[in-house]
Design an enzyme around this catalytic site. Structure first.
Site, PDB file in Angstrom:
ATOM      1  N   GLU A 110      12.548  47.170  -9.270  1.00 19.57           N
ATOM      2  CA  GLU A 110      11.824  47.308  -8.001  1.00 19.57           C
ATOM      3  C   GLU A 110      10.578  48.200  -8.104  1.00 19.57           C
ATOM      4  O   GLU A 110      10.517  49.284  -7.525  1.00 19.57           O
ATOM      5  CB  GLU A 110      12.779  47.801  -6.916  1.00 19.57           C
ATOM      6  CG  GLU A 110      13.865  46.762  -6.637  1.00 19.57           C
ATOM      7  CD  GLU A 110      14.864  47.160  -5.561  1.00 19.57           C
ATOM      8  OE1 GLU A 110      14.842  48.314  -5.107  1.00 19.57           O
ATOM      9  OE2 GLU A 110      15.683  46.295  -5.182  1.00 19.57           O
ATOM     10  N   GLU A 201      19.056  40.836  -8.266  1.00 20.94           N
ATOM     11  CA  GLU A 201      19.804  41.748  -7.394  1.00 20.94           C
ATOM     12  C   GLU A 201      19.720  41.325  -5.941  1.00 20.94           C
ATOM     13  O   GLU A 201      18.648  41.015  -5.427  1.00 20.94           O
ATOM     14  CB  GLU A 201      19.293  43.188  -7.507  1.00 20.94           C
ATOM     15  CG  GLU A 201      20.110  44.173  -6.659  1.00 20.94           C
ATOM     16  CD  GLU A 201      19.542  45.578  -6.644  1.00 20.94           C
ATOM     17  OE1 GLU A 201      19.139  46.072  -7.708  1.00 20.94           O
ATOM     18  OE2 GLU A 201      19.491  46.176  -5.560  1.00 20.94           O
TER      19      GLU A 201
END
Length: 378
Positions: A110, A201
């Site tokens: 991320e 994810e």
């Protein structure tokens, strides 16, 4: 850490096991903590020979960053790119010494999310620069991206750079707000460049309404969220030609096996409804299988099909409130045997009736609000 029994439940192929073939683990910025996952990963590789492991860093070591911290974002200093590549290789070597082959390494988790826990800020151009200049030195396949919402701005620069392109195998991303952001879609550029598309994810647990003890049984809210959100997102990921789907975490009250937290109603190590449902893909659609065209006669049921290892696997996702009988799957005359399994609110991957007749395989029933997997041997 997981127990050995929990690892076997997750990656084993037995009747009470889930058959996961892809695990994601964290590359801790402190090498002194690398041992924490080593035993679990070694056991997983021992149990499942075709298992792949994706290792992802949340942050480089603090001294390599401009904020001198592993938290609150901050950037990897360009002058330390080479040191960071060495850090990733040191992790790979450590795990190899512990009996674990790391198959895929990500550059960053991320890069577009900078919370107070471990994190690091990258632009798509910075990711490209690292992959271009140091990707070839990484001793595993390389994955680039892992944006919070599979934002193409974090992967397009690498895909559009010929020098970077040679140094990575996959682009990755997450599903948090991807639907509303318009990024839960096919990725033609990655397909054109022959790079796999991995969803690495996602999690959701709105069914517990901020903490209800509902996860260990057959609660309808749990099943509805599993069917309408989790399984629907897996189906869509496959339908738009993505290659992998990873749920986060493996052992948690809203995940595959329970963590034993009494306030959420789970028993530690017990397979949960979400685990049984996910295994309809994971246990039967194995590494190396290829998705093939499936055109159902019944437009209400979502269908995907996969071929490999002298099998065709058909997954039937019925999110409607109507049951269907005698669902025919045209397989030709060379099919030799068939087995089928169903999970619903009250069933956990139970055997269900299917038979071969001529060129068709027929599933006796696809219950309302259920998932059925059909395995046809040739």
């Amino acid at each position: 850490m997981l127990t050995d029994a929990e690892v076997r439940t997750l990656v084993g192929s037995g009747d009470q096991q889930l058959g996961l073939s892809l695990l994601r683990t964290i590359i801790n910025p402190d090498p002194n903590d690398w041992y924490l996952a080593a035993a679990n990963l070694a056991e997983a590789k021992l149990v499942a020979s075709d298992l792949q492991i994706l290792a992802t860093p949340w942050s480089p070591p603090a001294d390599m960053k401009d904020n001198n911290s592993t938290t609150d974002g901050g950037k990897l200093l360009p002058a330390r790119y080479g040191d960071y590549a060495a850090h990733l290789n040191d992790y790979i070597a450590y795990m190899e010494g512990a009996g674990v082959d790391i198959d895929v390494v990500s550059v960053q988790n991320e890069p577009d999310w900078h919370p107070s826990y471990e994190s690091c800020d990258w632009s798509g151009e910075e990711l490209r620069n690292f992959v271009r200049d140091y990707g070839a030195s990484i001793n595993a396949e390389l994955l680039v991206g892992e944006s919070l919402r599979f934002d193409r701005a974090y992967t397009d620069p690498s895909l559009n750079d010929d020098d970077a392109l040679a140094n990575f195998s996959m682009v990755g991303g997450h599903l948090y707000s991807a639907e509303s952001s318009g990024t839960f879609t096919p990725y033609p550029l990655a397909e054109q460049k022959n790079k796999q598309r991995w969803m690495t994810e996602w999690l959701i647990h709105e069914a517990d309404d901020d903490g209800a003890a509902i996860w260990g049984g057959n609660n309808s809210a749990v099943w509805n969220e599993t069917l309408d959100d989790v399984l629907a997102s897996i189906h869509k990921s496959m339908e738009i030609n993505w290659n992998a789907y990873i749920w986060w975490w493996a052992r948690r009250f809203y995940s595959f096996i329970g963590d034993g937290e009494a306030q959420y109603g789970t028993t530690r190590g017990e397979v949960l409804k979400r685990g049984w449902a996910f295994s309809h893909y994971a246990k039967f659609v194995r590494p190396g299988f290829t998705r093939i065209m499936a055109t159902p006669d019944n437009s209400t049921i979502d269908v995907t099909a996969y071929q490999g290892d002298n099998q065709i696997v058909v997954v039937l996702l019925n999110r409607s409130t109507v049951s269907f009988n005698s669902i025919a799957i045209e397989t030709g005359s060379s099919a030799s045997s068939v087995s089928a399994f169903v999970t619903s609110q009250m069933q956990n991957r139970e055997n269900t009736e299917a038979q071969i007749s001529g060129s068709d395989t027929t599933v006796a029933s696809v219950p309302a609000r259920s998932i059925v997997t059909v395995v046809i041997d040739f």
